[in-house]
Enzyme design. Structure first.
Site, PDB file in Angstrom:
ATOM      1  CB  SER A  74      -4.127   5.292  -1.669  1.00  0.00           C
ATOM      2  OG  SER A  74      -3.291   6.378  -1.330  1.00  0.00           O
ATOM      3  CE1 TYR A  77       0.157   1.903  -0.745  1.00  0.00           C
ATOM      4  CE2 TYR A  77      -0.065   4.202  -1.410  1.00  0.00           C
ATOM      5  CZ  TYR A  77      -0.470   3.131  -0.617  1.00  0.00           C
ATOM      6  OH  TYR A  77      -1.502   3.294   0.284  1.00  0.00           O
TER       7      TYR A  77
END
Length: 274
Positions: free
Chosen positions: A139, A152
C-alpha cells in the site's frame, strides 16, 4: 507455450477478485484462495466464461500448512504455477495508545507474515521450475506515514522492504517480484477494519468511495507489470507525488505537510481531533 497459471490469496473479493478476472480474460489458469467460501464460489462463477481452468482453495494465510497444500495442489494438477499474488490483507486504525497488542498481532500475522509465508512456500517451487513471479500487495501506507494508522503502515512498510530484498535475492533464480502500492480505491477493505474510533471507519469509507481509480484499473496495471517484469506498481498519481516529496524534502517540511493534510481531512470527514 502452455497456458500460464496464477495463484491469488484473498482472491474471492476486492482487488484479488479483480486480478483473477483480469488474468482470466487473458486466458490464464486462475486459482483463487480465500477464507470466504461463498465469495469464492461467486468469483469462480464469474471466471467461468473467461477461462476453462479455474479452481478455488480454502486457504488461510496465517497457516503455512494451508499454503503448502495449495502449492502441492498446483503442482499435482497444473504442473506448477507461474505467478503467485500475495494479496490477502486486513486493516486497523487508531492512535498508538488505543490499539491493543492483540490487534497488532492480528494484523502482523495476516498483512506481513501472510506475505512471508506465501514467498517462503512458493520460492522452492519457482526454483525447481527455473522461473516464477511474485506479486506482493502492499500500500502507499507502506511508503508514507499517515497518523493513526501505525499498525497498518508498519505491516505494509515491512512488505515493501521484504519485496525489495527478494527482488535482489531471487534475481539469479529467474524469479521476478512486483510490489503493488495503491492508495485508497473502491474495495471491501473496510469490511476487515478494526478500530475503536467510529470516526475512522466513516473517514475510510468516504476515502474509498471517493477514489476515481477502481480495483479493475489496478488489476490492469498489475497485469502489465507481470508481462514486463516491472517492480513498482504505484497506481495513484497523488500517491506517487507524495512519495517523491517524502524522498526529496527535508523531514520537518514533509512532516508538517502531512500533519496539515491530516487536519484538513479530519475536518472534511468529521473525524474527531484528539
Amino acid at each position: 507455450m502452455s497456458t500460464q497459471r496464477i495463484f491469488i490469496t484473498g482472491g474471492a473479493s476486492g482487488l484479488g477478485r479483480a486480478i483473477a478476472l483480469r488474468f482470466g480474460r487473458a486466458g490464464w489458469r486462475v486459482c483463487i484462495a480465500d477464507v470466504n467460501d461463498t465469495r469464492g464460489a461467486e468469483t469462480l462463477q464469474a471466471l467461468a466464461p473467461l477461462t476453462s481452468h479455474t479452481h478455488y482453495l480454502r486457504c488461510d494465510v496465517t497457516r503455512e500448512e494451508e499454503l503448502t497444500a495449495a502449492s502441492e495442489w498446483l503442482t499435482a494438477n497444473w504442473g506448477g504455477v507461474d505467478v503467485v499474488v500475495n494479496n490477502a490483507g486486513v486493516a486497523q486504525a487508531g492512535g498508538i495508545e488505543d490499539v491493543p497488542l492483540s490487534d497488532w498481532q492480528w494484523i502482523v500475522d495476516i498483512n506481513l507474515l501472510g506475505v512471508v509465508r506465501g514467498c517462503k512456500v512458493f520460492t522452492p517451487l519457482f526454483k525447481r521450475q527455473g522461473r516464477g513471479h511474485f506479486v506482493n500487495v502492499a500500500s502507499m501506507a507502506g511508503l508514507l506515514d499517515m497518523p493513526r494508522m501505525s499498525s497498518y503502515n508498519a505491516t505494509k512498510a515491512a512488505v515493501v522492504s521484504l519485496s525489495e530484498t527478494l527482488q535482489n535475492e531471487l534475481a539469479d533464480d529467474r524469479i521476478g517480484v512486483s510490489l503493488v502500492c495503491p492508495s485508497f480505491f473502491k474495495t471491501n477493505l473496510g469490511d476487515s477494519l478494526r478500530t475503536s474510533d467510529p470516526g475512522m471507519r466513516t473517514a475510510l469509507t468516504k476515502l474509498l468511495e471517493r477514489s476515481p481509480i477502481t480495483a479493475d484499473d489496478i488489476a490492469d496495471q498489475i497485469f502489465r507489470a507481470v508481462e514486463q517484469r516491472e517492480f513498482y506498481v504505484l497506481p495513484h498519481k497523488e500517491g506517487r507525488r507524495a512519495w517523491l516529496m517524502k524522498k526529496l524534502l527535508p523531514r520537518d517540511i514533509y512532516s508538517s505537510m502531512i500533519q496539515k493534510r491530516t487536519r484538513r481531512l479530519r475536518g472534511r470527514t468529521g473525524v474527531a481531533q484528539t
